[in-house]
Design a protein around this motif. Structure first.
Motif, PDB file in Angstrom:
ATOM      1  N   HIS A   3     -10.069  -4.337  -3.892  1.00  0.00           N
ATOM      2  CA  HIS A   3      -9.476  -4.809  -2.538  1.00  0.00           C
ATOM      3  C   HIS A   3      -9.933  -4.100  -1.408  1.00  0.00           C
ATOM      4  N   THR A   4     -10.142  -2.703  -1.384  1.00  0.00           N
ATOM      5  CA  THR A   4     -10.577  -1.944  -0.464  1.00  0.00           C
ATOM      6  C   THR A   4     -11.707  -2.626   0.007  1.00  0.00           C
ATOM      7  N   ARG A   6     -12.983  -5.607  -0.317  1.00  0.00           N
ATOM      8  CA  ARG A   6     -12.875  -6.812   0.203  1.00  0.00           C
ATOM      9  C   ARG A   6     -12.271  -6.573   1.941  1.00  0.00           C
ATOM     10  N   ARG A  85      -0.280  -0.787   4.054  1.00  0.00           N
ATOM     11  CA  ARG A  85      -1.367  -0.360   2.965  1.00  0.00           C
ATOM     12  C   ARG A  85      -2.789  -0.902   3.379  1.00  0.00           C
ATOM     13  N   SER A 144       5.475 -13.881 -10.472  1.00  0.00           N
ATOM     14  CA  SER A 144       3.926 -14.140 -11.049  1.00  0.00           C
ATOM     15  C   SER A 144       4.328 -15.419 -11.837  1.00  0.00           C
ATOM     16  N   ALA A 146       3.713 -15.703 -14.626  1.00  0.00           N
ATOM     17  CA  ALA A 146       4.080 -15.465 -16.065  1.00  0.00           C
ATOM     18  C   ALA A 146       5.736 -15.570 -15.994  1.00  0.00           C
TER      19      ALA A 146
ATOM     20  N   ASN B  48       1.789 -10.690 -15.039  1.00  0.00           N
ATOM     21  CA  ASN B  48       1.131 -10.880 -13.775  1.00  0.00           C
ATOM     22  C   ASN B  48       1.612  -9.936 -12.880  1.00  0.00           C
ATOM     23  N   GLU B  50       0.267  -6.009 -10.546  1.00  0.00           N
ATOM     24  CA  GLU B  50      -0.774  -4.951 -10.096  1.00  0.00           C
ATOM     25  C   GLU B  50      -1.330  -4.077 -10.987  1.00  0.00           C
ATOM     26  N   SER B  57      -5.675   1.253  -2.733  1.00  0.00           N
ATOM     27  CA  SER B  57      -4.747   0.010  -2.744  1.00  0.00           C
ATOM     28  C   SER B  57      -4.876  -0.215  -4.359  1.00  0.00           C
ATOM     29  N   ALA B  58      -3.783  -1.032  -4.800  1.00  0.00           N
ATOM     30  CA  ALA B  58      -3.605  -1.689  -5.909  1.00  0.00           C
ATOM     31  C   ALA B  58      -4.475  -3.114  -5.911  1.00  0.00           C
ATOM     32  N   THR B  59      -4.594  -3.252  -7.219  1.00  0.00           N
ATOM     33  CA  THR B  59      -5.462  -4.311  -7.374  1.00  0.00           C
ATOM     34  C   THR B  59      -4.596  -5.551  -8.191  1.00  0.00           C
ATOM     35  N   PRO B  60      -4.318  -6.670  -7.516  1.00  0.00           N
ATOM     36  CA  PRO B  60      -3.652  -7.567  -8.538  1.00  0.00           C
ATOM     37  C   PRO B  60      -4.336  -7.905  -9.893  1.00  0.00           C
ATOM     38  N   ALA B  84      -8.592  -9.080 -13.207  1.00  0.00           N
ATOM     39  CA  ALA B  84      -8.302  -8.644 -11.504  1.00  0.00           C
ATOM     40  C   ALA B  84      -9.216  -9.059 -10.919  1.00  0.00           C
ATOM     41  N   PRO B  85      -8.909  -9.730  -9.675  1.00  0.00           N
ATOM     42  CA  PRO B  85      -9.716 -10.736  -9.064  1.00  0.00           C
ATOM     43  C   PRO B  85     -11.377 -10.192  -8.718  1.00  0.00           C
ATOM     44  N   LEU B 173      -4.703 -16.318  -7.283  1.00  0.00           N
ATOM     45  CA  LEU B 173      -5.401 -16.186  -6.019  1.00  0.00           C
ATOM     46  C   LEU B 173      -6.765 -16.877  -6.480  1.00  0.00           C
ATOM     47  N   GLY B 177      -9.559 -14.330  -2.770  1.00  0.00           N
ATOM     48  CA  GLY B 177      -8.253 -13.407  -2.706  1.00  0.00           C
ATOM     49  C   GLY B 177      -7.172 -13.899  -1.952  1.00  0.00           C
TER      50      GLY B 177
END
Lengths: 155, 521
Positions: A3-4, A6, A85, A144, A146, B48, B50, B57-60, B84-85, B173, B177
């Motif tokens: 994520h970072t 990205r 964040r 989600s 799920a 589903n 994180e 940061s957390a990741t999906p 995780a994407p 996603l 993302g």
């Protein structure tokens, strides 16, 4: 970490985006029609130039997320920045007195409007907090797949 | 009466015993019919949420897999696929593990993945299925998320058994993302997926069309029901539950997951045969942040009446009390596919539009396609289900239920407040519309879940939504969670039937959650 990364890639691309976006847009001054402001359209984007009066990672007013009160030449404007964040991951701190440039547009929420930031720029630092379709750059899906399966209660 | 008084006295004693002296309140000892033997066999699970493995940061994270419980508290084998994407971890072997099941159906599940382990809280809704939340918090990773598990039928693990039409909802996603909802249907036959049709909302861009695909068994891991599929050009791993349900997780181009459910021949083919009330719930991303919508309508042929909907859009609450120009239509070319439209008088320029795919006359998936000023207002999808069993009252909303909600809430990260995922899993006994039970909650920013919160609250029933005074027929629920201190969360509740309800919070702008109340069998 992904994520970072990205976000960092997004920051690299921002110079180009800002160059084309900011030069062609005027600072917003017109009163919006709230019935037309429930989707995001980059063609409506404008930018704000101002000084940070107050930055809060949480606000008493929706949308949920970080807000900044910006002192502009037109007065104080409340800007929604999304998940704090994202700014943190982009190493962008906002403190009172900071000069910032914010690209975004006015959106409607209920009967009121607010300025939705897409790009927050402080000096040479810029962070994208929304994508070009207006969705926050953190995954904001609140339920989600799920859980949706659970909701079906088929079994 | 004597028996009731005795029960109350015993309950009071248990409650007193549960209150420890350090200000922390614990639930009373669980009661019920479940034991470790209630979890016995092979289960396909999904969550589903994180994960956090370091950094800022957390990741999906999406998990889909299969575990085998021996009925004695041991996990003997299993496999899971994790997305995780951008980083897919295929076929991770579950080398062992353990579980507990309390009498009330609450319990724990630990899956051992070699040197690592992942932990879940579970609530059984029967011996065949249950709800779960990811409660992993150890030195190697933290992860959260909501999901469920369903008993697999090993006799159905052949791809040849996956035959006929299926309806699916894959959400998550895209490869960049961005939020994506991908719903549709296909017909499976000996490994081929044909006659496929989809509706996609990828980051606010709608598309629809036909597709084909393939479904193949994993020769090495077929004993887990695992296989590999190509659906509309995207690769997936799947786990067969039985011939009526297959659980998918994408392995390239983003992070999509969801189930494909067999479509029965009871789906209406002519709109004139649709005469039912329906409850719907969708959730996802809006331009204001997260969004949940829960509502209901009555369809009499193409005519739709009694529209009620509650929306939490980025912490802003909207009550839709009626819908004008309301109708449904069926797609003659694609069985079970249809559209629902209605206009909230307060949002004339953003008429509500949904596309649905029915898997039966009473069940289906639904995707929102509301547009304003040429742009999508959100990326959201969920469930549509026929509403039955009304009137709802204390006499039929009664017994023990599993309760799960998931979404975002404002949490303290130490130096400042931040919005992050919140997952709660509870078991409650509903008596005279009062709730009593216990819950686990994981507010992910805190890094560690909180276990065994005392859960109490109440349900207020006003109707099923068919009243002419729609606004006054909303049902509500309050849930109070107590450990060292208390929090109360308020919801609007739409009952699908006395055994199942969907809800979303209708107060507190710093929480966007939706969930399910599902009876235990």
């Amino acid at each position: 970490m992904i994520h970072t990364n990205r976000i960092r890639l997004g920051i690299l691309a921002l110079g180009i985006v800002l160059g084309s976006s900011l030069s062609s847009q005027a600072q917003q001054t017109t009163q919006p029609d709230t019935q037309q402001l429930r989707s995001y359209n980059v063609s409506r984007e404008s930018f704000l130039l101002g000084t940070v009066v107050k930055f809060a990672t949480a606000s008493d007013t929706p949308p949920m997320g970080a807000h900044v009160i910006l002192q502009t030449s037109s007065g104080q404007i409340d800007v929604h920045l999304g998940n704090p964040r994202v700014l943190q991951a982009g190493h962008l701190e906002l403190n009172p007195g900071d000069s910032v440039r914010i690209v975004g547009e006015t959106l409607a929420l209920g009967d009121s409007t607010y300025f939705a930031a897409r790009i927050v720029q402080k000096g040479t630092q810029a962070v994208a907090v929304r994508n070009t379709r207006g969705f926050l750059t953190t995954p904001a899906s609140v339920m989600s797949p799920a859980q949706k399966e659970a909701l079906r209660g088929v079994r | 009466m004597k028996r009731l008084l005795l029960m109350l006295a015993v309950a009071g004693a248990l409650w007193s015993a549960a209150c420890s002296g350090n200000g922390i309140v614990n639930p009373p000892p669980p009661v019920g019919k479940y034991t470790k033997a209630s979890l016995n066999g092979q289960y396909a699970f999904v969550t589903n949420g994180e994960s956090f493995t370091g950094g800022l940061s957390a990741t999906p994270l999406a998990r889909t897999g299969s575990f085998t419980a021996d009925g004695l508290g041991n996990i003997t084998t299993g496999v899971e696929d994790v997305n995780a994407p951008g980083m897919v971890s295929p076929a991770l072997q579950i080398t062992g593990g353990s579980y507990t099941v309390n009498a009330d159906g609450r319990g724990t599940l630990t899956l051992q993945l070699g040197q690592n382990s992942i932990d879940f809280g579970i609530v059984l809704t029967s011996t065949s299925d249950g709800l779960m939340i990811d409660e992993t918090s150890n030195s190697s990773q933290s992860s959260t998320g909501s999901g469920n598990f369903i008993k697999q039928s090993a006799g159905s693990f052949q791809v040849s058994g996956i035959t006929g039409p299926y309806v699916f909802d894959f959400a998550g996603l895209d490869g960049s993302g961005n939020p994506e909802s991908f719903v549709g249907e296909f017909t499976a036959n000996n490994g081929a997926a044909s006659a496929g049709f989809f509706d996609d909302n990828d980051n606010g861009t709608f598309s629809s069309g036909s597709f084909v695909g393939t479904i193949a068994q994993d020769a090495t891991l077929s004993s887990f029901g695992r296989g590999i599929a190509l659906i509309a050009g995207q690769n997936y791993v799947f786990y067969i539950v039985d011939s009526t349900r297959v659980r998918f997780i994408s392995t390239n181009g983003g992070m999509l997951s969801g189930d494909a459910v067999a479509q029965s021949n009871t789906v209406p083919t002519n709109v004139s045969s649709v005469n039912s009330s329906f409850v719907l719930i969708v959730a996802g991303s809006s331009i204001n942040g997260g969004i949940t919508r829960v509502g209901r309508f009555t369809a009499n042929g193409a005519t739709v009446t009694n529209v009620l909907e509650d929306t939490n859009d980025g912490g802003h609450f909207i009550k839709t009390d009626s819908g004008t120009n309301a109708s449904i239509a069926l797609d003659a070319a694609n069985p079970g596919r249809g559209t629902l439209t209605f206009t909230d008088p307060n949002f004339l320029n953003a008429p509500g539009k949904y596309v649905f795919y029915l898997s039966s006359a009473t069940q289906g998936v639904i995707q929102e396609q509301t547009v304003n000023n040429s742009g999508a207002v959100d990326v959201a999808d969920g469930t549509i289900a026929a509403q039955t069993g009304s009137p709802f009252s204390s006499s039929n909303i009664s017994g023990t239920y599993a309760l799960n909600w998931s979404g975002l809430s404002l949490q303290n990260s130490g130096s400042f407040n931040v919005q992050d995922e919140e997952d709660l899993l509870s078991q409650v006994n509903v008596t005279s519309l009062s709730l009593k039970g216990a819950a686990d909650i994981f507010q992910f920013q805190n890094g560690v879940p909180v276990f065994d919160l005392v859960t109490s609250g109440s349900i207020s029933i006003a109707g099923d939504g068919t009243s002419s005074t729609g606004a006054s027929s909303r049902n509500t629920m309050s849930v109070k969670l107590t450990k060292s201190n208390s929090t109360t969360v308020n919801f609007v509740v739409y009952f699908v039937n006395p055994q199942l309800a969907f809800f979303t919070n209708n107060q507190d702008m710093n929480r966007i959650v939706a969930g399910v109340l599902k009876t235990q069998q």
